[in-house]
Structures are given as structure tokens and as C-alpha cells.
Write an enzyme that holds these catalytic residues in place. Structure first.
Site, PDB file in Angstrom:
ATOM      1  N   SER A  22      19.967 -53.664 -72.937  1.00 41.61           N
ATOM      2  CA  SER A  22      19.023 -52.562 -72.756  1.00 41.61           C
ATOM      3  C   SER A  22      19.693 -51.428 -71.972  1.00 41.61           C
ATOM      4  O   SER A  22      20.737 -50.928 -72.379  1.00 41.61           O
ATOM      5  CB  SER A  22      17.757 -53.070 -72.058  1.00 41.61           C
ATOM      6  OG  SER A  22      16.744 -52.098 -72.077  1.00 41.61           O
ATOM      7  N   ASP A  44      12.597 -56.552 -81.785  1.00 43.69           N
ATOM      8  CA  ASP A  44      12.537 -55.729 -80.576  1.00 43.69           C
ATOM      9  C   ASP A  44      11.467 -54.659 -80.758  1.00 43.69           C
ATOM     10  O   ASP A  44      11.568 -53.816 -81.644  1.00 43.69           O
ATOM     11  CB  ASP A  44      13.906 -55.084 -80.331  1.00 43.69           C
ATOM     12  CG  ASP A  44      14.014 -54.402 -78.978  1.00 43.69           C
ATOM     13  OD1 ASP A  44      12.972 -54.029 -78.409  1.00 43.69           O
ATOM     14  OD2 ASP A  44      15.145 -54.249 -78.487  1.00 43.69           O
ATOM     15  N   HIS A 102      13.059 -57.916 -77.416  1.00 43.24           N
ATOM     16  CA  HIS A 102      13.883 -57.062 -76.563  1.00 43.24           C
ATOM     17  C   HIS A 102      14.592 -57.847 -75.460  1.00 43.24           C
ATOM     18  O   HIS A 102      15.799 -57.706 -75.262  1.00 43.24           O
ATOM     19  CB  HIS A 102      13.030 -55.954 -75.950  1.00 43.24           C
ATOM     20  CG  HIS A 102      13.829 -54.985 -75.132  1.00 43.24           C
ATOM     21  ND1 HIS A 102      14.788 -54.170 -75.680  1.00 43.24           N
ATOM     22  CD2 HIS A 102      13.836 -54.730 -73.790  1.00 43.24           C
ATOM     23  CE1 HIS A 102      15.344 -53.440 -74.727  1.00 43.24           C
ATOM     24  NE2 HIS A 102      14.794 -53.765 -73.578  1.00 43.24           N
TER      25      HIS A 102
END
Length: 336
Positions: A193, A268, A298
Site C-alpha cells: 500500500s 482489493d 487490500h
């Protein structure tokens, strides 16, 4: 007495003449402004609204991007590993910010030759929350791991910012290079991320010190994310200077020529998976891999079957090709 009266009268007339001239000049200047507003009032109003929204977003971007207090105890309690050789480390950055790191040591056979993964986490929580994932990496991949809490996260001092996170990553890499017990030719950056953007920047600036790059569910840039998350607003038309945090990974990835693994969870719901695909395509690495997990979300793609197999295979390739770069150009997409 009469002389003073004459001087005062002259000064009064001069001031009145100056005021009259100034008022006339103001009317001349106001006339085009009034005409312009009557003709383009709607455009001016939209421009003012646009500038106001941009100003508000600029001011509150840090609040929208960084979540060091989620969960609520993240700044107070850092879970620590038990029964595993580890070090709780504090280092200083160039701007004198104290950072907290955890070093997990692999102690099995040939541990002195083990690669070391520098782990850059996402935009919430602390390094303790990543221990379950990190410990599985330790066991399955037979690597050392250094988990990093950015400034403003966990027990690290300061407040998060884009430039601050970049300085943090540089400080961590510099520290790793001072350790005599770490193989400096086998440094792997891992970023998930927001951590992916940090890892890409660090790799782009330190290609000679990085063996490989692993990215998981990261984004092209903050402007790209803003256009995706706020699609009802004209975010795509905002100039770059409106963004306090940019993280332009799509520009920096083209400077990362080391072997690279891109891990994408197609489920995600936060970062569109097409961004990982585009980063993979933009990568100039001669040895790059894209591992796709249809059920990967995610934050939990690492729990998908085959995740550690993909990482293990990638690291084996690195060892066989003797980091940092393979001679033959190879790319591979794996759907797991």
C-alpha cells in the site's frame, strides 16, 4: 498667523484634489471589474469554488492519508514477538527524528547468507500489527526482516509527511548498511500500500544498494488515487501543486531496474488492481514477476494460498542469479 492660515488652506485644497483624483481613478478601475464580473461571473464563481476546494484538500491531505492512530491504541502499544530472536531498535534520521524498528533474525542453517527484507507497511497501525505476516515470511523465506515505523507511527517521533517518509526510509537503509551481521548484497525492499510508494522511491534513489523490490497492492500516485476515490469531483483536473502529498510512483518505477515482484490482490476494494498492473508494465526491470491472487484483498492478500510460494520462488531466482540483476530478460505473470 495669516501665513499659517494660507498654508493650511493650500494643503486642504491639495488634499481635496488628491482625494477627488483618487476616487476618479478608482471608478475607472472598478468599471472593467464590474463589467468582467457581469460577463464572466459564473466562471469566476466556479474558479473561486475550485480554488477553495483545492485549499481545503491541501490543508487536510495529511488527515485523509495518514492514520497512525488506527486502531486507537496504535501509538501506545506495540506488540512484540515472543520466542523469536529479535531486536527493538531506535535510530535517528537526518532531521533528528527518532524512529522505531524491529529486527527479526533468521537463525537457521546458513543464516549469515540470508537476505534481509526491509518491510514498509501501509498508512495505518504500527509494526506490531504486521508481526503475523512478518513471522511467516521469516519461517517460509528464511530471511531477516526489519520492520519500520514511519515518523508519527508507533513509538517513532514526529509527524508523517511525504518527504519525511522518504527521509525515514533512507535512514533505515543507511542503518542496515552499518550492520556487520547483515549481508549487504542481499537487501530486499518490501512495500505494501503506502509502503510500496516509499519502497519505490528508496529503490529509485539507491539502485546500487538494493538487490530486489517487492510491491504489494500499491498505487500509481496520490493524484491517481484522488481521481479514483472522488470520481464525482473534477480531481483529475487539479494541478500537481494542489497535492501536498504526491507519491508519484508511476514516474519513479521507471528508474527501478532491479529484479521486481508485483503482488496484486484482485479483490482489493481500496486500490484498483489495474494500478499494480500498470506499475508492472512500467517497470524496466529485466527480471520482473506479477503474481495475481483473485481472492486477495487490500490488507490480506498475504493470507491467500500460494502467496509465500510466489515469494519463495522469487527469492530463489535472486540467489541463483546472484543479485542484483539477471542477465537474461524475463517477465512472468502468475495467477494463483
Amino acid at each position: 498667523m495669516e501665513k499659517h492660515w494660507v498654508l493650511w488652506s493650500c494643503a486642504e485644497r491639495w488634499l481635496l484634489a488628491l482625494a477627488s483624483w483618487s476616487w476618479g481613478l478608482c471608478r475607472i478601475c472598478l468599471l472593467p471589474l464590474i463589467l468582467t464580473f457581469n460577463m464572466y461571473g459564473g466562471v469566476i464563481l466556479l474558479l473561486l469554488i475550485f480554488v477553495s476546494i483545492a485549499g481545503i484538500l491541501f490543508k487536510f491531505q495529511d488527515v485523509l492519508l495518514y492514520f497512525p492512530d488506527q486502531p486507537s491504541s496504535s501509538r501506545l502499544y506495540i506488540p512484540m514477538p515472543t520466542g523469536i530472536p529479535h531486536e527493538n531498535i531506535f535510530i535517528k534520521t537526518k532531521d533528528n527524528i527518532r524512529l522505531n524498528l524491529i529486527l527479526l533474525r533468521y537463525t537457521g542453517d546458513n543464516s549469515s547468507f540470508s537476505p534481509t527484507i526491509i518491510y514498509f507497511h501501509g498508512n495505518a497501525g504500527n509494526i506490531g500489527h504486521r508481526l503475523p505476516n512478518a513471522l511467516l515470511m521469516l519461517v517460509n523465506l528464511k530471511v531477516n526482516l526489519i520492520l519500520v515505523d514511519y515518523r508519527g507511527y508507533g513509538k517513532s517521533d514526529g509527524e508523517p509527511s511525504e518527504e519525511g517518509l522518504y527521509m525515514d526510509s533512507e535512514a533505515v537503509l543507511d542503518y542496515v548498511m552499518t550492520r556487520p551481521d547483515i549481508d549487504k548484497t542481499k537487501i530486499i525492499l518490501f512495500g505494501r500500500s503506502l509502503g510500496g510508494a516509499v519502497a519505490i522511491h528508496l529503490a529509485s534513489e539507491n539502485a546500487h544498494r538494493i538487490c530486489a523490490l517487492v510491491l504489494e497492492n500499491t498505487f500509481l500516485s496520490i493524484p491517481h488515487m484522488a481521481s479514483t476515490l472522488f470520481s464525482v469531483l473534477p480531481m483529475r483536473y487539479l494541478p500537481l501543486w494542489c497535492y501536498k502529498n504526491k507519491f508519484l510512483s508511476y514516474r519513479k518505477i521507471v528508474q527501478c531496474r532491479m529484479p521486481s515482484l508485483f503482488i496484486s490482490g484482485l479483490s482489493d476494494q481500496l486500490i484498483p488492481p489495474f494500478m499494480m498492473k500498470q506499475l508492472y508494465e512500467l517497470s524496466p526491470s529485466r527480471t520482473k514477476r506479477l503474481a495475481i491472487f483473485p481472492d486477495g484483498t487490500h490488507n490480506d492478500t498475504w493470507q491467500c494460498q500460494g502467496y509465500f510460494t510466489a515469494l519463495e520462488q522469487f527469492i530463489k531466482e535472486l540467489n541463483s542469479n546472484h543479485c542484483p540483476e539477471a542477465n537474461a530478460k524475463t517477465s512472468n505473470v502468475t495467477i494463483i
